[in-house]
Scaffold this active site. Structure first.
Site, mmCIF file in Angstrom:
data_model
loop_
_atom_site.group_PDB
_atom_site.id
_atom_site.type_symbol
_atom_site.label_atom_id
_atom_site.label_comp_id
_atom_site.label_asym_id
_atom_site.label_seq_id
_atom_site.Cartn_x
_atom_site.Cartn_y
_atom_site.Cartn_z
ATOM 1 N N LYS A 139 0.871 -1.189 0.000
ATOM 2 C CA LYS A 139 0.000 0.000 0.000
ATOM 3 C C LYS A 139 0.898 1.226 0.000
ATOM 4 C CE LYS A 139 -4.353 1.274 0.153
ATOM 5 N NZ LYS A 139 -5.560 0.619 -0.388
ATOM 6 N N ASP A 161 -7.004 4.443 -4.638
ATOM 7 C CA ASP A 161 -7.640 4.348 -3.306
ATOM 8 C C ASP A 161 -8.241 5.733 -3.073
ATOM 9 O OD1 ASP A 161 -7.885 2.544 -0.785
ATOM 10 O OD2 ASP A 161 -7.216 4.435 0.062
HETATM 11 P P1 NDP Z 1 -12.898 8.087 -2.956
HETATM 12 O O1 NDP Z 1 -11.814 9.068 -2.739
HETATM 13 O O2 NDP Z 1 -13.427 7.871 -4.326
HETATM 14 O O3 NDP Z 1 -14.143 8.410 -2.018
HETATM 15 C C1 NDP Z 1 -14.027 8.465 -0.649
HETATM 16 C C2 NDP Z 1 -15.344 8.925 -0.082
HETATM 17 O O4 NDP Z 1 -15.302 8.815 1.327
HETATM 18 C C3 NDP Z 1 -15.637 10.371 -0.395
HETATM 19 O O5 NDP Z 1 -17.015 10.567 -0.480
HETATM 20 C C4 NDP Z 1 -15.065 11.064 0.835
HETATM 21 O O6 NDP Z 1 -15.618 12.343 1.094
HETATM 22 C C5 NDP Z 1 -15.440 10.104 1.912
HETATM 23 N N1 NDP Z 1 -14.513 10.243 3.040
HETATM 24 C C6 NDP Z 1 -13.162 10.175 3.019
HETATM 25 N N2 NDP Z 1 -12.649 10.382 4.230
HETATM 26 C C7 NDP Z 1 -13.701 10.597 5.035
HETATM 27 C C8 NDP Z 1 -13.838 10.875 6.405
HETATM 28 N N3 NDP Z 1 -12.767 10.991 7.208
HETATM 29 N N4 NDP Z 1 -15.089 10.996 6.898
HETATM 30 C C9 NDP Z 1 -16.184 10.874 6.079
HETATM 31 N N5 NDP Z 1 -16.105 10.629 4.772
HETATM 32 C C10 NDP Z 1 -14.890 10.496 4.257
HETATM 33 O O7 NDP Z 1 -12.359 6.715 -2.346
HETATM 34 P P2 NDP Z 1 -12.847 5.224 -2.603
HETATM 35 O O8 NDP Z 1 -14.313 5.206 -2.829
HETATM 36 O O9 NDP Z 1 -11.953 4.635 -3.603
HETATM 37 O O10 NDP Z 1 -12.494 4.540 -1.206
HETATM 38 C C11 NDP Z 1 -13.422 4.480 -0.116
HETATM 39 C C12 NDP Z 1 -12.991 3.384 0.833
HETATM 40 O O11 NDP Z 1 -12.968 2.127 0.126
HETATM 41 C C13 NDP Z 1 -11.597 3.535 1.445
HETATM 42 O O12 NDP Z 1 -11.585 2.993 2.740
HETATM 43 C C14 NDP Z 1 -10.738 2.668 0.533
HETATM 44 O O13 NDP Z 1 -9.552 2.234 1.175
HETATM 45 C C15 NDP Z 1 -11.697 1.511 0.280
HETATM 46 N N6 NDP Z 1 -11.403 0.711 -0.881
HETATM 47 C C16 NDP Z 1 -11.342 1.255 -2.129
HETATM 48 C C17 NDP Z 1 -11.080 0.463 -3.224
HETATM 49 C C18 NDP Z 1 -11.105 0.988 -4.613
HETATM 50 O O14 NDP Z 1 -11.026 0.178 -5.541
HETATM 51 N N7 NDP Z 1 -11.254 2.277 -4.836
HETATM 52 C C19 NDP Z 1 -10.778 -0.982 -3.070
HETATM 53 C C20 NDP Z 1 -10.967 -1.485 -1.722
HETATM 54 C C21 NDP Z 1 -11.231 -0.641 -0.683
HETATM 55 P P3 NDP Z 1 -14.779 13.677 0.737
HETATM 56 O O15 NDP Z 1 -14.867 13.816 -0.740
HETATM 57 O O16 NDP Z 1 -15.463 14.736 1.485
HETATM 58 O O17 NDP Z 1 -13.369 13.445 1.222
#
Ligand code: NDP
Length: 448
Positions: free
Chosen positions: A129, A169
Site C-alpha cells: 500500500k 484508493d
Molecule cells: P474516494 O476518494 O473515491 O471516495 C471516498 C469517499 O469517502 C468520499 O465521499 C469522501 O468524502 C469520503 N470520506 C473520506 N474520508 C472521510 C472521512 N474521514 N469521513 C467521512 N467521509 C470520508 O475513495 P474510494 O471510494 O476509492 O475509497 C473508499 C474506501 O474504500 C476507502 O476505505 C478505501 O480504502 C476503500 N477501498 C477502495 C477500493 C477501490 O477500488 N477504490 C478498493 C478497496 C477498498 P470527501 O470527498 O469529502 O473526502
C-alpha cells in the site's frame, strides 16, 4: 476482546512496542491475531517457522519527499509512502491513498490488510500500500499533475510489473493514475502494466471502476442468501460518495434494494425516494462538488451537516464505504436498535473493534472489509493478466469473473469459519483463509 493464546499475546506486545504511535496498524493486527488463535493452537509448525513474527513486519518501507510547485509558483512539500508488506504469493499489490490524514500507521494498516485480502481473491498478488498526505481536493488539474509526476519520479525506482503494482484508493482515481502512468512511462521508457485502474485507452480493464462497489454487493448478496435473505426490497444506507459508494449504490439498486443515503466528509443526504445516482455521478465524478448540492436538485431530500449521523437513519443493511473507523460503538448500537441486521464493508476497517462486538452481540451479519471489498483488487489482478496478454476482455467477461471470485471468497470465509469452530463469523473466516495460503507459502520459501 483479549487474546488468550500466550504466544500471540506476547507477540502483540512486541508489535505494539515496535510500532508506537500507529493505532490503526495495531488495531488491524489485533483483529487478525484474535481470529488466528485457533490456527496458532492447531499449527505449531507455523509458529516454529516464524510465520507470525514475519507477517507483521513489512518486507520494505519506503518514505520519500515529494516536492512540487503550486499554481502561484510556491514550492510545496508532501511525504510519500510505499509499504511493500509481503510478497510470498505474488508481486506487492495495493492502492495509493492521497489524503491529508495519511501517515505511516495508516499505510501500514492498509498494507497489512491487503496481504489477506489479496490472498482471498485466489490471484497471485502480495500485499502492499502507499500514498501521501497530499490533498487533491481543491487543487487544479495542473497542481495534481505536478504532484503525481513528482511522486512517481521517486516511486518508479521501487515498482514494476513483476515487483510492485500500485492502484487507486481514496483520492487516487483515473485522473491521478493517468498522470502517474505517463510519468512512469517517460522515466522508464517502457509501456507496462505497472499500475492498475488505468484509462481504457492505455491498458485499463473494463469494470475496474465498478469492481469494488459491485464486488461488495456480490459478496453481500452471497452472505444474505446463505442466511435466507437478499437485497430485494431492503432499505440500504451507504456512506461516502466516492468510487466504492457510487458503484455499490448502483449494484444494490440493480439487485432490488432502495439506497436512501450517501455522504461525504462534510455531511450526508437522506432521500427516502431512493438516491438519484445519475445526479450523484454528475456531482462527484464530473463536477467534483460536495454531496450537499444534491438537495438543490431534489429539495424533498434532506442534507445534514456532519457525517456520523448517517448511521441514525433506519435501514436493513448498512454498507460503510467511506473510511476507517467511521462506525463506532454508539453508531453500531443505533443501527442495531433501528433494525439493521447486516453490515458489509466497502471501506477498509470502517468499524471500530467495539462496533464489531455490537454486531456479534446482536446476531447481525457482518461482512468484513478484507473479504467484502476485495473485488477492486481482484479486477486489478485481471487487469494485470490482460496487460500481460496484451488483450482486453469484455465488460461481461470481467464482471462474470468478478462475480465468481466474490462467490468463492464468501465460500472460503464460510468454510474456514466452520472448520475452525466459529460458524457464521465471516471475519474470523476471512482472516483464517487469507492467512493460511500466505503462511504456507512463507513456510515453503524458508526464513526470508
Ligand atoms: P474516494 O476518494 O473515491 O471516495 C471516498 C469517499 O469517502 C468520499 O465521499 C469522501 O468524502 C469520503 N470520506 C473520506 N474520508 C472521510 C472521512 N474521514 N469521513 C467521512 N467521509 C470520508 O475513495 P474510494 O471510494 O476509492 O475509497 C473508499 C474506501 O474504500 C476507502 O476505505 C478505501 O480504502 C476503500 N477501498 C477502495 C477500493 C477501490 O477500488 N477504490 C478498493 C478497496 C477498498 P470527501 O470527498 O469529502 O473526502
Amino acid at each position: 476482546m483479549a487474546l488468550k493464546n500466550k504466544y500471540l499475546a506476547d507477540l502483540l506486545e512486541t508489535v505494539k512496542k515496535r510500532n508506537q504511535g500507529e493505532p490503526e496498524f495495531i488495531q488491524a493486527v489485533t483483529e487478525v491475531f484474535i481470529s488466528l488463535e485457533p490456527v496458532a493452537e492447531k499449527r505449531p509448525d507455523l509458529i516454529e517457522a516464524g510465520v507470525f513474527e514475519r507477517i507483521v513486519e513489512p518486507e520494505r518501507q519506503i518514505i520519500f519527499r515529494v516536492p512540487w510547485v503550486d499554481d502561484n509558483g510556491v514550492t510545496r512539500v508532501n511525504r510519500g509512502f510505499r509499504i511493500e508488506f509481503n510478497s510470498a504469493i505474488g508481486p506487492y499489490k495495493g492502492g495509493l491513498r492521497l489524503h491529508p490524514s495519511v501517515y505511516l500507521g495508516i499505510i501500514k494498516f492498509l498494507g497489512f490488510e491487503q496481504i489477506f485480502k489479496n490472498s482471498l481473491t485466489t490471484l497471485p498478488m502480495g500485499g502492499g500500500k502507499g500514498g501521501s498526505d497530499f490533498d487533491p481536493k481543491g487543487k487544479s488539474d495542473g497542481e495534481v499533475m505536478r504532484f503525481c509526476q513528482s511522486f512517481m519520479t521517486e516511486l518508479c525506482k521501487h515498482i514494476g510489473p513483476n515487483t510492485d503494482v500500485p492502484a487507486g484508493d481514496i483520492g487516487t482515481g483515473g485522473r491521478e493514475i493517468g498522470y502517474m502512468f505517463g510519468q512512469y512511462k517517460r522515466l522508464r521508457n517502457e509501456f507496462t502494466g505497472v499500475l492498475t485502474g488505468k484509462g481504457l485507452t492505455f491498458g485499463g480493464s473494463l469494470a475496474r471502476t465498478e469492481a469494488t462497489g459491485y464486488g461488495l454487493c456480490y459478496y453481500t448478496e452471497e452472505m444474505l442468501k446463505a442466511n435466507g435473505k437478499s437485497f430485494k426490497g431492503q432499505t440500504v444506507v451507504i456512506s461516502g460518495s466516492g468510487n466504492v459508494a457510487i458503484y455499490a449504490t448502483q449494484k444494490a439498486t440493480e439487485l432490488g434494494a432502495k439506497v436512501v443515503a450517501l455522504s461525504d466528509s462534510n455531511g450526508y443526504i437522506y432521500d427516502e425516494n431512493g438516491i438519484d445516482l445519475a445526479l450523484v455521478k454528475q456531482l462527484k465524478e464530473v463536477e467534483r462538488k460536495r454531496i450537499k448540492e444534491y438537495v438543490n436538485v431534489h429539495p424533498e431530500a434532506k442534507y445534514t451537516e456532519g457525517c456520523s449521523g448517517i448511521w441514525t437513519i433506519p435501514c436493513d443493511i448498512a454498507l460503510p464505504c467511506a473510511t476507517q473507523n467511521e462506525i463506532d460503538e454508539q453508531s453500531a448500537k443505533t443501527l442495531a436498535k433501528n433494525g439493521c441486521y447486516a453490515v458489509s464493508e466497502g471501506a477498509n476497517m470502517p468499524s471500530t473493534p467495539e462496533a464489531i462486538d455490537v454486531y456479534f452481540a446482536n446476531n447481525m451479519l457482518y461482512g468484513p472489509a478484507k473479504a467484502a471489498n476485495a473485488g477492486g483488487v481482484a479486477v486489478s489482478g485481471l487487469e494485470m493478466s490482460q496487460n500481460s496478454e496484451r488483450l482486453a476482455w469484455t465488460f461481461e467477461d470481467v464482471d462474470g469473473r468478478l462475480k465468481n471470485i466474490m462467490k468463492e471468497i464468501f465460500k472460503s470465509c464460510d468454510e474456514a469459519a466452520k472448520e475452525y469452530g466459529c460458524e457464521g463469523n465471516y471475519m474470523a473466516g476471512a482472516n483464517i483463509a487469507g492467512f493460511l495460503k500466505v503462511a504456507e507459502a512463507m513456510k515453503a520459501q524458508g526464513c526470508v
